[in-house]
Design an enzyme around this catalytic site. Structure first.
Site, PDB file in Angstrom:
ATOM      1  N   ARG A   1       1.549  19.929  -2.804  1.00  0.00           N
ATOM      2  CA  ARG A   1       1.866  18.088  -2.619  1.00  0.00           C
ATOM      3  C   ARG A   1       1.096  18.356  -1.383  1.00  0.00           C
ATOM      4  O   ARG A   1       2.220  18.057  -0.043  1.00  0.00           O
ATOM      5  CB  ARG A   1       3.032  17.930  -2.339  1.00  0.00           C
ATOM      6  CG  ARG A   1       3.340  16.372  -1.949  1.00  0.00           C
ATOM      7  CD  ARG A   1       2.250  15.427  -3.081  1.00  0.00           C
ATOM      8  NE  ARG A   1       2.066  13.755  -2.894  1.00  0.00           N
ATOM      9  CZ  ARG A   1       1.481  13.170  -2.275  1.00  0.00           C
ATOM     10  NH1 ARG A   1       0.289  13.176  -2.023  1.00  0.00           N
ATOM     11  NH2 ARG A   1       1.394  12.032  -2.068  1.00  0.00           N
TER      12      ARG A   1
ATOM     13  N   TYR B   1       7.608   6.554   0.591  1.00  0.00           N
ATOM     14  CA  TYR B   1       9.347   6.751   0.678  1.00  0.00           C
ATOM     15  C   TYR B   1      10.603   6.380   0.882  1.00  0.00           C
ATOM     16  O   TYR B   1      11.439   6.516   1.281  1.00  0.00           O
ATOM     17  CB  TYR B   1       9.391   8.717   1.387  1.00  0.00           C
ATOM     18  CG  TYR B   1       8.424   9.385   1.161  1.00  0.00           C
ATOM     19  CD1 TYR B   1       8.633  10.366  -0.079  1.00  0.00           C
ATOM     20  CD2 TYR B   1       6.897   9.338   1.650  1.00  0.00           C
ATOM     21  CE1 TYR B   1       7.293  10.973  -0.046  1.00  0.00           C
ATOM     22  CE2 TYR B   1       6.245  10.733   1.342  1.00  0.00           C
ATOM     23  CZ  TYR B   1       6.513  11.176   0.320  1.00  0.00           C
ATOM     24  OH  TYR B   1       5.272  12.247   0.176  1.00  0.00           O
TER      25      TYR B   1
ATOM     26  N   HIS C   1       0.813  -1.162  -0.094  1.00  0.00           N
ATOM     27  CA  HIS C   1      -0.064  -0.129  -0.459  1.00  0.00           C
ATOM     28  C   HIS C   1       0.733   1.209   0.068  1.00  0.00           C
ATOM     29  O   HIS C   1       1.377   0.972   0.791  1.00  0.00           O
ATOM     30  CB  HIS C   1      -0.798  -0.057   1.138  1.00  0.00           C
ATOM     31  CG  HIS C   1      -1.913   1.138   1.581  1.00  0.00           C
ATOM     32  ND1 HIS C   1      -1.934   1.843   2.303  1.00  0.00           N
ATOM     33  CD2 HIS C   1      -2.487   1.673   0.718  1.00  0.00           C
ATOM     34  CE1 HIS C   1      -3.001   2.745   2.163  1.00  0.00           C
ATOM     35  NE2 HIS C   1      -3.114   2.835   0.498  1.00  0.00           N
TER      36      HIS C   1
ATOM     37  N   CYS D   1       9.269  17.398  -4.568  1.00  0.00           N
ATOM     38  CA  CYS D   1       8.850  16.450  -4.204  1.00  0.00           C
ATOM     39  C   CYS D   1       9.223  15.104  -5.003  1.00  0.00           C
ATOM     40  O   CYS D   1      10.068  15.214  -5.623  1.00  0.00           O
ATOM     41  CB  CYS D   1       7.275  16.614  -4.829  1.00  0.00           C
ATOM     42  SG  CYS D   1       6.333  14.906  -5.016  1.00  0.00           S
TER      43      CYS D   1
ATOM     44  N   HIS E   1      -8.942   8.696  -4.674  1.00  0.00           N
ATOM     45  CA  HIS E   1      -8.936   6.412  -5.406  1.00  0.00           C
ATOM     46  C   HIS E   1      -9.872   6.698  -6.352  1.00  0.00           C
ATOM     47  O   HIS E   1      -9.986   5.459  -6.632  1.00  0.00           O
ATOM     48  CB  HIS E   1      -9.451   5.700  -3.905  1.00  0.00           C
ATOM     49  CG  HIS E   1      -8.937   6.108  -3.024  1.00  0.00           C
ATOM     50  ND1 HIS E   1      -8.293   7.026  -2.431  1.00  0.00           N
ATOM     51  CD2 HIS E   1      -7.521   4.570  -2.611  1.00  0.00           C
ATOM     52  CE1 HIS E   1      -7.403   6.361  -1.026  1.00  0.00           C
ATOM     53  NE2 HIS E   1      -7.465   5.623  -1.227  1.00  0.00           N
TER      54      HIS E   1
END
Length: 646
Positions: free
Chosen positions: A244, A484, A138, A312, A163
């Site tokens: 972001r 990340y 996920h 980002c 989503h």
């Protein structure tokens, strides 16, 4: 009104494709049914909602919803590439669902991965899914998705509306389908969702954004700077600084700001140890080492300014997708910007907290309470470099387990940086309350934001509410989860690796981009038009762009090619070249007046590539195939741009 699949999508500005059923109960959701349509709200609606501002959604409410919500976002997209090419047969889907067993909500709840349960089930749209093998993959982290373990996904997707931006979540879920949910239990979920959607939307009070930004999604907002604006100003204007977000933007009232306190936990520095097993006593002991600083106290510390670039971690993910699918927002090169940040040195804030705690312990709780309102901040700064270095060395010698500085934010995000970066007088880490000489805007962290120059932007935590000295890095999806972590190119399933043994992004590599290309040769044939180009011939073009390296490393060279590396031209660094070595936190702008470029087969365009070299002589790799990773992070391969020059 019954909360059906059609009503759910229509509430979010979405509709079903022609010929699709809108009956939710016991029908396997077709992936194509969930394609995105228009954004949830237009810019005009956002402005109206912003100015209405009647029953404002408080920062505390946002934090609570963020903490209580999970998300099952699009994950390892390569796993469903084969599904994308296969046509969906609804009749076959319905027959397949009819053959599956029906479960009650009670049965589903027992499969939550706890106790004797080793499986993790969830429900959505009247169906039951076994998500056990998906948890590690996920992108939002296993911590987030596990909040929906043994229960419905619908309430969580009400907050995390990204989503609905594509059909990929449903493509992934099709593989996990194991049964249907009993109609009575689904009716209860529908009733709950109907009540939930009648309440105020958590995104109603989002800030007004510039229409110049290229928006990838607005719930939450993710928007980049268009290429033609990226190189227009060295200091990016606040309105066009990339955005972001992971959650709705916290909205603080005047009372919230007045009562805001930054928690600073210095428990690790205490020589006292708590041996009692009583949790209340443990909590009381820790409270003695928790300082609470007001904005006024922080602003009274010596103000410093740091000009730094933030990028980002997924910038240029779209370039990875050209090679092989990744998961996440398909950023181009515009998820990067530069600003001048003003605020207090992080080390000064920690020293202020230490002073406050020393006074509190000397004078008792009553005096401490009084001083939170009236005491002025310490005027001690970090001007004496030698003394600061000596203090730092002593601190690390006395507390060898001190390794990390943790951050928490008002929206529930947690991240951390290593202690050497946090405390170094050369690291320039600050708590910012200004951006480009203006009050820090909501979109960029108001009232306080951590600025960690040279690090991935995710470590520059917005809306920071707590600092903590710690032996371990922060917990949670953004620090320890898949979000990340740069996995090896061969790994497409996070279950194959030990994420705990893989570092998260911190100090970053070297990057560059091209923002403008124009033809500078060729005979004019009238009306300013140049002679028609011939595919395969070489023409001269002028190019310009940007480059940036993490860790304070200076960009010393930018190379540009118009023939895929057969020959190279050197760019001239026009802005940003005077930054000190080791503290070159901001990007540079470059320009190359003459680049030989081969005309593409269309006869109207050329393809240029650029690569930057930093002061440690790190350079960008020519191809993305060796650095590809399933999350699409840290793409610093040659930047390639095909540009029309006729």
């Amino acid at each position: 009104m019954i909360w059906t699949r059609s009503s759910r999508l229509l509430r979010h500005g979405r509709s079903f494709p022609a010929g699709r059923t809108n009956n939710l109960t016991h029908r396997r959701p077709s992936s194509s049914t969930y394609c995105a349509a228009a954004a949830v709200s237009s810019q005009q609606q956002q402005q109206q909602q912003y100015h209405a501002n009647s029953n404002s959604f408080s920062a505390a409410s946002v934090m609570m919803m963020a903490a209580a919500s999970g998300m099952l976002t699009s994950s390892l997209l390569c796993q469903c590439e084969s599904n994308q090419s296969k046509p969906t047969n609804n009749d076959d889907n319905e027959e397949e669902v009819d053959e599956l067993p029906t479960y009650t909500a009670d049965q589903v709840s027992k499969n939550n991965g706890k106790g004797n349960s080793d499986r993790i089930w969830m429900t959505y749209g009247g169906n039951v899914y076994d998500t056990t093998d998906f948890i590690a993959n996920h992108p939002g982290g296993s911590e987030k998705i596990l909040l929906a373990a043994g229960g419905p996904v619908e309430p969580h997707w009400h907050l995390f509306k990204q989503h609905f931006a594509s059909d990929l979540p449903m493509q992934l879920m099709e593989k996990m389908l194991i049964g249907t949910l009993h109609p009575i239990d689904q009716d209860k979920i529908d009733e709950h969702m109907e009540k939930l959607t009648e309440k105020r939307d958590p995104y109603d009070d989002e800030p007004i954004r510039s229409p110049l930004l290229k928006v990838h999604g607005d719930t939450p907002m993710n928007a980049e700077v268009p290429s033609d604006l990226l190189g227009s100003e060295y200091i990016t204007p606040v309105d066009t600084f990339y955005i972001r977000h992971h959650h709705p933007v916290p909205l603080l009232s005047e009372e919230d700001v007045e009562g805001f306190r930054l928690d600073v936990d210095l428990t690790l520095l205490s020589k006292e140890t708590t041996t009692s097993t009583n949790k209340d006593n443990e909590k009381d002991g820790n409270q003695k080492h928790l300082a609470k600083l007001s904005l006024a106290q922080i602003k009274s510390l010596p103000k410093v300014e740091v000009t730094t670039t933030l990028q980002c971690s997924g910038n240029r993910r779209s370039g990875f997708n050209d090679f092989r699918k990744t998961s996440g927002t398909a950023w181009s090169q515009g998820a990067i910007s530069t600003a001048k940040w003003g605020g207090a040195r992080l080390v000064d804030v920690l020293m202020l907290a230490s002073d406050q705690l020393a006074k509190d312990n000397d004078k008792g709780e009553d005096d401490a309470s009084h001083r939170l309102e009236e005491d002025t901040a310490s005027t001690r700064g970090s001007n004496n470099l030698l003394q600061t270095l000596q203090t730092l060395q002593s601190l690390l010698d006395e507390h060898p387990t001190l390794q990390h500085l943790r951050f928490e934010s008002l929206d529930g995000m947690r991240a951390s940086i290593d202690i050497l970066k946090a405390l170094s007088p050369f690291g320039d880490v600050i708590l910012a309350y200004e951006m480009n000489d203006e009050l820090l805007p909501r979109d960029h962290g108001y009232p306080l934001r951590v600025i960690v120059p040279g690090y991935a932007a995710v470590r520059n935590v917005k809306w920071v509410s707590k600092l903590e000295l710690s032996e371990e890095m922060a917990t949670g999806a953004w620090q320890r989860g898949l979000n990340y972590k740069v996995l090896p190119p061969s790994v497409t399933d996070a279950n194959e690796v030990d994420l705990d043994q893989m570092p998260g992004l911190a100090e970053v590599s070297v990057f560059s981009g091209i923002t403008n290309v124009i033809r500078v040769d060729g005979e004019e044939v009238g009306d300013g038009e140049k002679k028609k180009m011939v595919p395969g011939e070489t023409v001269m073009v002028k190019a310009s762009g940007w480059a940036w390296a993490g860790g304070g490393r200076k960009v010393v060279r930018v190379d540009i090619t118009g023939n895929d590396g057969t020959s190279w031209s050197n760019g001239d660094i026009t802005l940003g070249s005077n930054q000190p070595r080791g503290r070159a936190w901001a990007w540079v702008f470059w320009e190359c007046p003459a680049v030989p470029a081969v005309v593409c087969e269309d006869g109207t365009s050329v393809e240029l590539s650029c690569k930057a070299v930093d002061s440690s002589f790190n350079s960008q790799p020519g191809s993305s195939d060796g650095i590809w990773n399933v999350r699409g992070l840290a793409n610093n391969s040659w930047f390639r741009l095909r540009h029309r020059v006729v």
